[in-house]
Design an enzyme around this catalytic site. Structure first.
Site, mmCIF file in Angstrom:
data_model
loop_
_atom_site.group_PDB
_atom_site.id
_atom_site.type_symbol
_atom_site.label_atom_id
_atom_site.label_comp_id
_atom_site.label_asym_id
_atom_site.label_seq_id
_atom_site.Cartn_x
_atom_site.Cartn_y
_atom_site.Cartn_z
ATOM 1 C CG ASP A 67 -2.899 -2.757 -6.237
ATOM 2 O OD1 ASP A 67 -2.849 -4.660 -5.694
ATOM 3 O OD2 ASP A 67 -1.836 -2.342 -6.041
ATOM 4 C CG HIS A 138 1.968 3.488 -3.364
ATOM 5 N ND1 HIS A 138 3.317 3.405 -3.789
ATOM 6 C CD2 HIS A 138 1.681 1.967 -3.662
ATOM 7 C CE1 HIS A 138 3.965 1.755 -3.671
ATOM 8 N NE2 HIS A 138 2.740 1.184 -4.004
HETATM 9 C C1 GLP Z 1 2.242 -2.662 -4.430
HETATM 10 C C2 GLP Z 1 1.291 -3.149 -4.019
HETATM 11 C C3 GLP Z 1 0.711 -2.573 -2.568
HETATM 12 C C4 GLP Z 1 1.836 -2.435 -1.137
HETATM 13 C C5 GLP Z 1 2.964 -1.958 -1.626
HETATM 14 C C6 GLP Z 1 3.537 -1.990 -0.405
HETATM 15 O O1 GLP Z 1 3.016 -1.214 -4.568
HETATM 16 N N1 GLP Z 1 0.033 -2.302 -4.873
HETATM 17 O O2 GLP Z 1 -1.314 -2.821 -2.060
HETATM 18 O O3 GLP Z 1 1.194 -1.914 -0.149
HETATM 19 O O4 GLP Z 1 3.844 -2.367 -3.067
HETATM 20 O O5 GLP Z 1 4.482 -3.783 -0.580
HETATM 21 P P1 GLP Z 1 4.994 -4.224 0.218
HETATM 22 O O6 GLP Z 1 4.289 -4.434 0.835
HETATM 23 O O7 GLP Z 1 5.767 -5.169 -0.708
HETATM 24 O O8 GLP Z 1 6.081 -3.055 1.134
#
Ligand code: GLP
Length: 249
Positions: A67, A138
């Site tokens: 993304d 998500h």
């Molecule tokens: C964002 C990204 C996701 C990721 C999520 C969690 O929303 N688009 O791909 O999995 O953050 O992030 P983190 O790993 O910092 O908790």
């Protein structure tokens, strides 16, 4: 779906990196699906170490990121492009034209999304997709109630996700409202998936992903249906799982 629980963040990062290095040794032309966020940072550090110290070769690999924010230029220090350059790409020997990321500055976003899907197909499909998970279940930017068959498209981010991301921006107004994201269906087309999670704040989302019913309300739950998916988590992220099902160690 395989559930793998390891002691801590370091252990899951090392295990994920060894899965990638095994794949690249078997298939130097592998197509990797990559993620941003804090979760894969340890994995990327380990891949950089393997490249520097053990000669892990990325010269024939292609990558597709999940993304990218819309209207955040690539040079902006919070763009996902910048993140990937800083945390992985500039430290390994991957050719620049083998790196694919959705272009959130494209004049025609719809066309950009179609093009991204075509590029993935043209490359032969993703061999291994790395995923993190948002606290609301998500994956990539497929927020709750995303269609489970969705393809790459523009999504409006929820307030929860924008608040989670606010720490990286000067103020709330700067936090992007839209992103281009691979769809849930796009992700499910990957030949294999590793979904990583670490820490107690992910425990609830992990319980739902592993034990809950499959629902668009929590897009990560669809991973239960994937033929070759590993949920790779540390003990803290596993802390809400049904303990009555615990297997003797
Ligand atoms: C964002 C990204 C996701 C990721 C999520 C969690 O929303 N688009 O791909 O999995 O953050 O992030 P983190 O790993 O910092 O908790």
């Amino acid at each position: 779906m395989l559930l793998v629980i390891r002691e801590d963040y370091d252990a899951i990062s090392k295990l994920a990196s060894s899965r990638i290095s095994d794949l690249l040794k078997k298939n130097p032309y592998a197509i990797l699906g990559l993620a941003t966020g804090s979760t894969p940072l340890g994995l990327y550090k380990e891949l950089i170490r393997l490249h520097r110290e053990e000669g892990l070769d990325f010269s024939r690999v292609q990558t597709f990121n999940l993304d990218e924010y819309v209207n955040v230029p690539r040079e902006h220090d919070q763009s996902y492009y910048y993140f990937m350059q800083e945390n992985l790409f500039k430290h390994i020997n991957i050719p620049p034209d083998a790196i694919h990321m959705p272009n959130g500055m494209a004049a025609d976003i719809e066309e950009e999304c179609e093009l991204y899907e075509e590029q993935i197909i043209k490359a032969g499909g993703i061999d291994l997709q790395i995923l993190g998970i948002g606290c609301n279940g998500h994956i990539a930017f497929n927020e709750p109630y995303s269609s489970l068959g969705s393809r790459t498209r523009i999504k409006t981010l929820t307030e929860k996700t924008r608040n989670d991301n606010a720490r990286f921006f000067k103020n709330m107004d700067e936090v992007p409202k839209y992103a281009i994201t691979m769809g849930v269906g796009t992700i499910m087309d990957a030949k294999s998936i590793i979904l990583m999670a670490s820490g107690e704040k992910k425990a609830d989302a992990i319980r739902n992903t592993v034990e809950g019913p499959i629902t668009a309300r929590l897009p990560a739950t669809i991973v239960q249906m994937h033929r070759n998916a590993t949920i790779l988590i540390d003990k803290a992220a596993a802390s809400q799982l049904d303990q009555s099902l615990k297997i003797a160690e």
